[in-house]
Scaffold this active site. Sequence first.
Site, mmCIF file in Angstrom:
data_model
loop_
_atom_site.group_PDB
_atom_site.id
_atom_site.type_symbol
_atom_site.label_atom_id
_atom_site.label_comp_id
_atom_site.label_asym_id
_atom_site.label_seq_id
_atom_site.Cartn_x
_atom_site.Cartn_y
_atom_site.Cartn_z
ATOM 1 N N GLU A 1 -2.534 -13.809 -14.242
ATOM 2 C CA GLU A 1 -2.403 -12.605 -13.413
ATOM 3 C C GLU A 1 -3.784 -12.117 -12.990
ATOM 4 O O GLU A 1 -4.755 -12.246 -13.751
ATOM 5 C CB GLU A 1 -1.733 -11.485 -14.205
ATOM 6 C CG GLU A 1 -0.224 -11.419 -14.102
ATOM 7 C CD GLU A 1 0.269 -10.849 -12.774
ATOM 8 O OE1 GLU A 1 -0.471 -10.911 -11.769
ATOM 9 O OE2 GLU A 1 1.393 -10.343 -12.738
ATOM 10 N N ASP A 2 -3.861 -11.529 -11.802
ATOM 11 C CA ASP A 2 -5.100 -10.868 -11.407
ATOM 12 C C ASP A 2 -5.223 -9.519 -12.107
ATOM 13 O O ASP A 2 -6.300 -9.131 -12.548
ATOM 14 C CB ASP A 2 -5.181 -10.692 -9.881
ATOM 15 C CG ASP A 2 -3.923 -10.072 -9.299
ATOM 16 O OD1 ASP A 2 -2.812 -10.371 -9.806
ATOM 17 O OD2 ASP A 2 -4.022 -9.290 -8.337
ATOM 18 N N ASP B 1 -1.025 -3.788 -14.506
ATOM 19 C CA ASP B 1 -1.141 -2.355 -14.224
ATOM 20 C C ASP B 1 -0.079 -1.607 -15.036
ATOM 21 O O ASP B 1 -0.352 -1.124 -16.132
ATOM 22 C CB ASP B 1 -0.985 -2.163 -12.711
ATOM 23 C CG ASP B 1 -1.197 -0.745 -12.259
ATOM 24 O OD1 ASP B 1 -1.115 0.171 -13.086
ATOM 25 O OD2 ASP B 1 -1.444 -0.520 -11.060
ATOM 26 N N PHE C 1 -7.399 2.682 -8.143
ATOM 27 C CA PHE C 1 -6.887 1.673 -7.218
ATOM 28 C C PHE C 1 -8.024 0.699 -6.929
ATOM 29 O O PHE C 1 -9.108 1.101 -6.528
ATOM 30 C CB PHE C 1 -6.405 2.342 -5.920
ATOM 31 C CG PHE C 1 -5.921 1.356 -4.906
ATOM 32 C CD1 PHE C 1 -4.793 0.582 -5.157
ATOM 33 C CD2 PHE C 1 -6.592 1.174 -3.704
ATOM 34 C CE1 PHE C 1 -4.335 -0.349 -4.229
ATOM 35 C CE2 PHE C 1 -6.152 0.253 -2.765
ATOM 36 C CZ PHE C 1 -5.022 -0.509 -3.032
ATOM 37 N N VAL C 2 -7.779 -0.594 -7.166
ATOM 38 C CA VAL C 2 -8.851 -1.593 -7.009
ATOM 39 C C VAL C 2 -8.458 -2.675 -6.011
ATOM 40 O O VAL C 2 -7.270 -3.004 -5.872
ATOM 41 C CB VAL C 2 -9.235 -2.237 -8.369
ATOM 42 C CG1 VAL C 2 -10.055 -1.298 -9.210
ATOM 43 C CG2 VAL C 2 -8.009 -2.724 -9.142
ATOM 44 N N ARG D 1 -8.479 -9.288 0.274
ATOM 45 C CA ARG D 1 -8.374 -10.160 -0.901
ATOM 46 C C ARG D 1 -9.609 -11.054 -1.000
ATOM 47 O O ARG D 1 -9.926 -11.569 -2.063
ATOM 48 C CB ARG D 1 -7.123 -11.043 -0.802
ATOM 49 C CG ARG D 1 -5.807 -10.274 -0.835
ATOM 50 C CD ARG D 1 -4.650 -11.244 -0.955
ATOM 51 N NE ARG D 1 -3.359 -10.658 -0.685
ATOM 52 C CZ ARG D 1 -2.566 -10.079 -1.584
ATOM 53 N NH1 ARG D 1 -2.967 -9.984 -2.829
ATOM 54 N NH2 ARG D 1 -1.395 -9.594 -1.242
HETATM 55 C C1 PRP Z 1 0.195 -7.008 -8.161
HETATM 56 C C2 PRP Z 1 -0.593 -7.946 -9.051
HETATM 57 C C3 PRP Z 1 0.313 -8.173 -10.230
HETATM 58 C C4 PRP Z 1 1.140 -6.903 -10.294
HETATM 59 C C5 PRP Z 1 0.683 -6.054 -11.445
HETATM 60 O O1 PRP Z 1 1.042 -7.739 -7.363
HETATM 61 O O2 PRP Z 1 -0.920 -9.130 -8.400
HETATM 62 O O3 PRP Z 1 1.143 -9.296 -10.061
HETATM 63 O O4 PRP Z 1 0.932 -6.209 -9.058
HETATM 64 O O5 PRP Z 1 1.285 -4.791 -11.458
HETATM 65 P P1 PRP Z 1 2.274 -4.305 -12.595
HETATM 66 O O6 PRP Z 1 1.608 -4.576 -13.919
HETATM 67 O O7 PRP Z 1 2.414 -2.820 -12.302
HETATM 68 O O8 PRP Z 1 3.580 -5.030 -12.448
HETATM 69 P P2 PRP Z 1 1.668 -7.154 -5.981
HETATM 70 O O9 PRP Z 1 3.084 -6.737 -6.210
HETATM 71 O O10 PRP Z 1 0.759 -6.135 -5.404
HETATM 72 O O11 PRP Z 1 1.743 -8.432 -5.063
HETATM 73 P P3 PRP Z 1 0.510 -9.355 -4.614
HETATM 74 O O12 PRP Z 1 0.089 -10.112 -5.854
HETATM 75 O O13 PRP Z 1 1.093 -10.235 -3.578
HETATM 76 O O14 PRP Z 1 -0.584 -8.465 -4.090
#
Ligand code: PRP
Length: 189
Positions: free
Chosen positions: A104-105, A108, A157-158, A170
Amino acid sequence: MAAHITVNGDRFVEMISERRIKTAVKRLARKIDRDHRGTVPVFIGILNGAFIFFADLIREVTIDCEVDFLKLSSYGDAKISSGNVRLLKDLNCQVEGRDIIIVEDIVDTGLSVEYIRHLIAPQNPRSLKVVTLLFKADSVKPGTHVDYIGFSIPSDFVIGYGLDYAQRDRNLKAVYRLHAKAPREKAGA
Ligand code: PRP
């Protein structure tokens, strides 16, 4: 002084430099190498956000490995999680008996990691671990377990290094946080 950028009219300040990210990625890869010696794990990147971290991490890992991807969405174009995780692309690999490492990136709220665990655990992997570059310790749901963390960060927010602002930015090489808005000056102060 840390670099500032302006995106969609909002000011962002550099939070984690490219150099610090590289050091953290190497550290995480060394730990994963040590913990998985003698196995051939499957790294599962969570699209879209993890694509840059994923590509950098597996190139630092030295053990044999395979890759696959899940595509989830919980934010849409918003700055906070919708609380509703949707599966946009499922796995193609066989999970049973394999050592799985979710990449995961950012963690949150932890809802995405919880969703992934519920998706993968019933397929009987030999082990299931989670690595994330960023971990928001103050926002994450209690009980969310992550095995490898690059940086624990506040609930700002990052963007950058894979993380988007309404799908853009990105491709920034560092991680930037939304700059706190300056407090309004009181009249006559
Ligand atoms: C973001 C991020 C994680 C997730 C984390 O994805 O890449 O997968 O949110 O958040 P959480 O812990 O609150 O679930 P996003 O839904 O923004 O999609 P993306 O990866 O395509 O930007």
